[in-house]
Enzyme design. Structure first.
Site, short mmCIF file in Angstrom:
data_model
loop_
_atom_site.label_atom_id
_atom_site.label_comp_id
_atom_site.label_asym_id
_atom_site.label_seq_id
_atom_site.Cartn_x
_atom_site.Cartn_y
_atom_site.Cartn_z
N VAL A 8 90.49 79.03 -44.99
CA VAL A 8 90.52 78.05 -43.91
C VAL A 8 91.30 78.69 -42.76
CG1 VAL A 8 90.28 75.96 -45.32
CG2 VAL A 8 92.56 76.91 -44.90
N SER A 9 91.06 78.21 -41.55
CA SER A 9 91.64 78.86 -40.37
C SER A 9 93.11 78.57 -40.14
CB SER A 9 90.85 78.48 -39.13
OG SER A 9 89.52 78.94 -39.25
N THR A 10 93.58 77.39 -40.57
CA THR A 10 94.97 77.02 -40.29
C THR A 10 95.63 76.43 -41.53
OG1 THR A 10 94.49 74.75 -39.62
CG2 THR A 10 94.36 76.45 -37.91
N GLN A 13 94.45 72.82 -42.43
CA GLN A 13 93.12 72.53 -42.95
C GLN A 13 93.13 72.41 -44.47
OE1 GLN A 13 90.90 75.70 -40.94
NE2 GLN A 13 89.80 74.11 -39.82
#
Length: 190
Positions: A8-10, A13
């Protein structure tokens, strides 16, 4: 072994959907990164690439979770193939053990890259529109370093080099020269 990879990007998330899928597929080991996919320099991805052995299968929820551009995806899959490791993406139903799977991998990677480029283009367009409406000013500049004016004055008099002034202010060249122009412009207005 069946190896799962989640990204996931962050930090905020949620990984639950990807984790549930990998549990259903009875993976033996999971590697999870919370980082942007635009770079392959992700700690758990690197660890997984070292960990996998001949006969293993790497399973991802979708190719966008593995890589964000065609070049990186194909390079990673080539590294896996070189180690005798299969690659499976569930969303796109890609399995690199078949010629069709290899071809489809290339096609879907190109589509994923195109999608990312469209997102970035829409973002740039949205910012441009917001700027014209006065609703977007960008980030506020950081305050000038404490010794900025003294360093600039010494540099302008020739007492120190620009490089030395940059060291004293802790700025990189582009930032230094831009901030000098802004600062001198503000002083001339007063």
């Amino acid at each position: 072994m069946r190896i799962g990879y989640i990204r996931v990007s962050t930090e905020e998330q949620n990984t639950a959907r990807q984790e549930a899928l990998l549990r259903e597929l009875n993976v033996d080991e999971v590697f999870l990164d919370k980082a942007s996919g635009k770079s392959v320099e992700r700690p758990e991805l690197r660890r997984m690439m070292v960990y996998v052995r001949r006969g293993d299968t790497v399973i991802v929820e979708s190719i966008s979770r593995f890589a964000r551009n065609t070049k990186d995806l194909l390079s990673l899959v080539e590294q896996l193939t070189g180690k005798g490791v299969e690659f499976v993406s569930k969303k796109e139903a890609i399995d690199t053990t078949t010629p069709t799977g290899k071809f489809m991998l290339t096609v879907f990677a190109a589509v994923a890259e195109l999608e990312r480029e469209h997102i970035l283009q829409r973002q740039r367009e949205g910012i441009a529109i917001a700027k014209t409406k006065g609703k977007y000013a960008g980030r506020k500049p950081l305050p000038l370093p404490e010794h900025f004016s003294a360093a600039v004055a010494l540099w302008r008099r020739g007492a120190i080099t620009a490089t030395e002034a940059m060291k004293r202010t802790g700025m990189k060249p582009n930032t230094f020269y831009r901030r000098v122009r802004e600062w001198e412009g503000e002083r001339n207005v007063v």
